[in-house]
Structures are given as structure tokens and as C-alpha cells.
Design a protein around this motif. Structure first.
Motif: not given
Length: 298
Positions: A92-94, A117-118, A146-147, A163-166
């Protein structure tokens, strides 16, 4: 006569009020793994009834959860471990603008894997084709935004790397973790943040909560922690969070109950309790100020 709202956390207060306004005196059933603080608070205050589903489907295992700094070596190992047992990975990369570059980086980490990727800005046809390939097992690693948060039920995907869960909300993290572990296999979730980054207090609390509550039926506990972190919102207005951090949740409920009782014309249940304040300060009056002992004692 009945309105059912699934994935309640995705709807705003105004949306739900509009649905109710379609017909008067309609029964409303809302479903959610992680209700928004305002809804949970209404249930705890007795304004709504609440039912909990705590038993998982048979032969499911809790998801192994890790919170850590971003480490490419570790990510490579996690992807290899999942692919070697015939599984698939969500990565997951938002950020839509650079998701293709991130997919390229992941492809370089695991050259023998099929990485695609999607994201939500793709055309419907293209997205449908990619998801079809992922479901049929032709794609090993799906780099996505986050889809995938709700509505995905792919039992062969049992590792998720975020990634970057914070930067994400607590219920969002819980929903994302729920995309894996949907079969009899053990699943893994890795919540990562930028190496060397100093996390804010709220981010730390969120990540601590997601790491702590891994057992089944913990959506309610996650929602309770979200309520504590964000506040209860406004029962009579549209705000979904805020207002109560300064007094704490128990005190907030007490004050609310007292206010409701007063409006009903009832006497409040609990009279004011005696309270002892222990202050670590010197409280005597110095002789230089009042030299008479009797007067000082008075």
C-alpha cells in the motif's frame, strides 16, 4: 421500514441523516468493524442499541502485526516469504502521482515477481482488468492506494505492507489489515514509517493500538481507542470527533448524563463527591509576614 448502512465509518453524519429523512419512524441498522467515535459514543450513552459479533469464521488465524521503520531488505524478505508459499502481496502506497515509481522500486527489489500498480484514478476498464488478474493469481504484488480498504475478499493475498502508516487513521489501518487473513493461512501485516522520522504523539498512539489489538473481535476495542484519541463528537451536530479530550471520557459521560437529567427535570443520580486534593507545596505562613503564632494559626 428498514435502512441498513454497511461500512458505516465511510458515511458522514449528513449522509445518514438524509437517509433517515426519506421516511419517518424508520428502523436503522448500521454495520461497521470500526464505528466512528460519534456513533460508538451514542451506543455507549444508551441512545442506540449495540450488538457485537466476536466469533470469527472457523479456522481463521489472527493477523501477525508488525510496526517498524521502513527497511527495503525486510520488505524484500517479506514479499519473498509470501510468494514462496504461493501467496500474493498488497503493497500500500497512498500517493497516486508517484505510485508508478514506487512500483518500479518494488519490482527492482523482487525482480522475479510480477508487480503491478492500481489506483482510483485509473479507468474503470483498466482497474477491472488488473483486479481480475490479481484475483486469478497472475499478479504477485499489487502496489495500490487505499482503494482496497473495503470490499476486497481475496483469500490468497496474505501479506500487506503499508508505507507511511503514521499518516492514516486508526479505523483505516484496522480496515486495511482486514484485507489479509481471509483464509486458513497465517497472514502478516507490516505497518512502516519513514526511517528516522519522529512520530507525533497521536500517530504513536494509533500504531501502538493497531499492534496491541490483534485478536478477533478487537474492532470494538480499536473503535474505543479511537474514541479516546479523537474525542466523541457532537450528538446534536455534525462533528464526528473532538470536545472531550480535556475532561476524559468517563467525566464526559457523567456531565452528559447530568445535563440530560436536568433537561428532563430529574434530580441527578450522583451528588457531588467529596474530593481530596494533595498538593506538594509548602503552605505555611512565614514568621517574617505574621510574627504572632496565634494569629498565624488563625
Amino acid at each position: 421500514g428498514l435502512i441498513i448502512v454497511d461500512e458505516e465509518q465511510r458515511f458522514g453524519v449528513a449522509h445518514k441523516e438524509k437517509l433517515k429523512a426519506l421516511k419517518e419512524n424508520v428502523d436503522v441498522l448500521t454495520l461497521s468493524a470500526t464505528p466512528i467515535p460519534r456513533t460508538l459514543h451514542m451506543s455507549l450513552a444508551g441512545i442506540r442499541d449495540m450488538s457485537l459479533l466476536e466469533e470469527p469464521p472457523q479456522e481463521r488465524h489472527p493477523v501477525q502485526t508488525y510496526v517498524m521503520e521502513n527497511n527495503p531488505e525486510f520488505i524484500r524478505e517479506a514479499i519473498h516469504r509470501e510468494i514462496s508459499r504461493g501467496g500474493q502481496v498488497y503493497y500500500l502506497y497512498n500517493r497516486v502521482e508517484s505510485i508508478s515509481e514506487e512500483a518500479f522500486r518494488v519490482q527492482r527489489l523482487v525482480p522475479d515477481a510480477n508487480v503491478t500498480y492500481a489506483h482510483g484514478q485509473m479507468s474503470e476498464r483498466e482497474l477491472e482488468r488488473i483486479m481480475g488478474d490479481f484475483i486469478s493469481g497472475e499478479i504477485d504484488v499489487l502496489v495500490c492506494t487505499t482503494i482496497i480498504e473495503t470490499g476486497m475478499d481475496i483469500s490468497n493475498a496474505n501479506t500487506i505492507i503499508i508505507q507511511d502508516a503514521d499518516r492514516m487513521g486508526l479505523s483505516q489501518l484496522y480496515q486495511l489489515r482486514g484485507r489479509v487473513g481471509r483464509s486458513t493461512r497465517r497472514a502478516y501485516a507490516y505497518f512502516t514509517f519513514t526511517r528516522g522520522k519522529v512520530l507525533s504523539e497521536i500517530s504513536q498512539k494509533r500504531l501502538a493500538a493497531i499492534r496491541e489489538f490483534t485478536e478477533f473481535g478487537s474492532g470494538f476495542k480499536i473503535a474505543m481507542r479511537d474514541l479516546e484519541i479523537r474525542g466523541a463528537g457532537n450528538i446534536l451536530g455534525g462533528e464526528q470527533h473532538g470536545h472531550m479530550e480535556s475532561v476524559g471520557y468517563d467525566m464526559y459521560l457523567k456531565l452528559l448524563n447530568e445535563a440530560v437529567a436536568m433537561m428532563k427535570g430529574e434530580a441527578p443520580e450522583n451528588p457531588v463527591e467529596e474530593c481530596t486534593v494533595d498538593m506538594q507545596v509548602q503552605a505555611h505562613i512565614p514568621e517574617s509576614y505574621i510574627d504572632s503564632t496565634a494569629l498565624r494559626l488563625d
